[in-house]
Design an enzyme around this catalytic site. Structure first.
Site, mmCIF file in Angstrom:
data_model
loop_
_atom_site.group_PDB
_atom_site.id
_atom_site.type_symbol
_atom_site.label_atom_id
_atom_site.label_comp_id
_atom_site.label_asym_id
_atom_site.label_seq_id
_atom_site.Cartn_x
_atom_site.Cartn_y
_atom_site.Cartn_z
ATOM 1 C CB THR A 1 -49.276 43.635 18.672
ATOM 2 O OG1 THR A 1 -50.165 42.926 17.815
ATOM 3 C CG2 THR A 1 -48.520 44.640 17.812
ATOM 4 C CE1 TYR B 1 -51.626 48.222 18.113
ATOM 5 C CE2 TYR B 1 -51.942 46.154 16.934
ATOM 6 C CZ TYR B 1 -51.764 46.844 18.120
ATOM 7 O OH TYR B 1 -51.717 46.152 19.305
#
Ligand code: UDP
Length: 325
Positions: A117, A141
């Protein structure tokens, strides 16, 4: 036909990738615990229900199908949520991935495409962001994904286990035929929430932060069509099967759109106005994330084919005609 194990293949990007793999001659074997995925999304190959933290189940499925490689989507993916329960993010995204990698190695598999990501970059010091940009994630995350990137680099360095790390920017849009699309419960992502608001299913859209140092005060994001992401995964598999080396690649459109600009575009494209409220910043959000996507073009011959309008049209079609509510 050549099988590819798709961990998390019943989820949003995973299911679109299975469709693309199928169209290009592969059999996607979906391995998913269905915590966020949907059994009805596994339409293009077998579904094996299982958790990446369950080594026995992984061994069984790998023995059964003998896949050539793995694509690994299975993860918890919400920035805000990760700040509330970081331990879960590390257990699922890091420990679960180590378990999957150990099972792959035991089964003689040495190739993986990994979903990473743009959140691994943190607060960028320059825009657009290229892959050489420092990685300093600002939420659990992003850190959980960066840790796995580092593990994969060691596996390549010391054991020749090859990986293509794909750093997604903001995935959006849907299969134009409406067979699959974005389906999260609860929904937290900007485009589906804007569309649900346009459809009258929500009373208003709240812009989470209007005091960022950006052109209109709201966050800047790079929205990339899920069909483009899916195609990049199949190309990454082909790259690995053709003995291509490990690499980490940004997958984004290369265009930055503020949240406020996004809302104006949604209203224009779907032809409906809706109420917009200003809200506080969401913890863990980076002010601006825009991809430099040149390396993906060089490594995989990949470039995005769908623009923001096509993202919104296909997402609107999915949400208004197909999403089970
Ligand atoms: N966002 C917003 N209102 C919402 C949901 C999201 O303003 O109801 C903003 C969010 O703060 C971020 C951008 O939209 O700046 C994209 O968020 P999303 O959750 O879609 O993706 P992320 O960038 O977190 O992966």
């Amino acid at each position: 036909m050549a099988s590819i194990l798709v961990a998390g293949g019943a989820g949003y990007i995973g299911a679109h990738t299975c469709l693309d793999l199928f169209n290009k001659g592969f059999t996607p074997v979906v391995y998913d615990n269905l915590s966020n995925g949907h059994a009805e999304f596994a339409k293009w190959g077998p579904l094996e229900v299982g958790d990446i933290r369950d080594r026995g189940r992984l061994d069984e499925v790998l023995r059964k199908y003998r896949p050539l490689a793995i694509i690994h989507f299975a993860a918890a993916i919400e920035v805000g949520d990760s700040t509330k329960d970081p331990g879960f993010y590390y257990e699922n995204n890091v420990a679960g991935t180590i378990n999957l990698l150990r099972a792959a190695q035991a089964a003689g598999i040495d190739k993986i495409v990994f979903s990473s990501t743009c959140a691994t970059y943190g607060i960028p010091t320059s825009i657009p962001i290229d892959e050489g940009h420092s990685q300093s994630p600002i939420n659990p995350y992003g850190r959980s994904k960066l840790i796995v990137e580092q593990i994969l680099r060691d596996l390549d360095l010391y054991q020749g286990f090859r990986s293509v790390i794909l750093r997604y920017f903001n995935a959006a849009g849907a299969d134009p035929e409406g067979r699959i699309g974005e389906w999260h419960s609860p929904e937290t992502h900007a485009i589906p929430i804007a569309i649900e608001t346009a459809l009258g299913r929500r009373p208003y859209f709240q812009v989470l932060g209007t005091d960022y140092d950006t052109r209109d005060g709201s966050c800047v994001r790079d929205f990339v069509h899920v069909l483009d992401l899916a195609a990049a995964h199949t190309s990454a598999i082909a790259h690995l099967l053709n003995n291509g080396g490990s690499c980490a690649l940004n997958l984004g459109s290369g265009h930055g759109t503020t949240v406020k600009e996004l809302l104006a575009t949604v209203q224009h494209v779907v032809g409906r106005d809706f109420e917009i409220k200003q809200g506080p910043r969401r913890e863990g959000d980076s002010p601006a994330l825009v991809a430099d996507n040149a390396l993906a073009e060089r490594a995989l011959g990949w470039s995005p084919r769908h623009d923001l309008q096509s993202i919104i049209v296909t997402a609107f079609n999915w949400h208004s005609n197909y999403l089970p509510i």
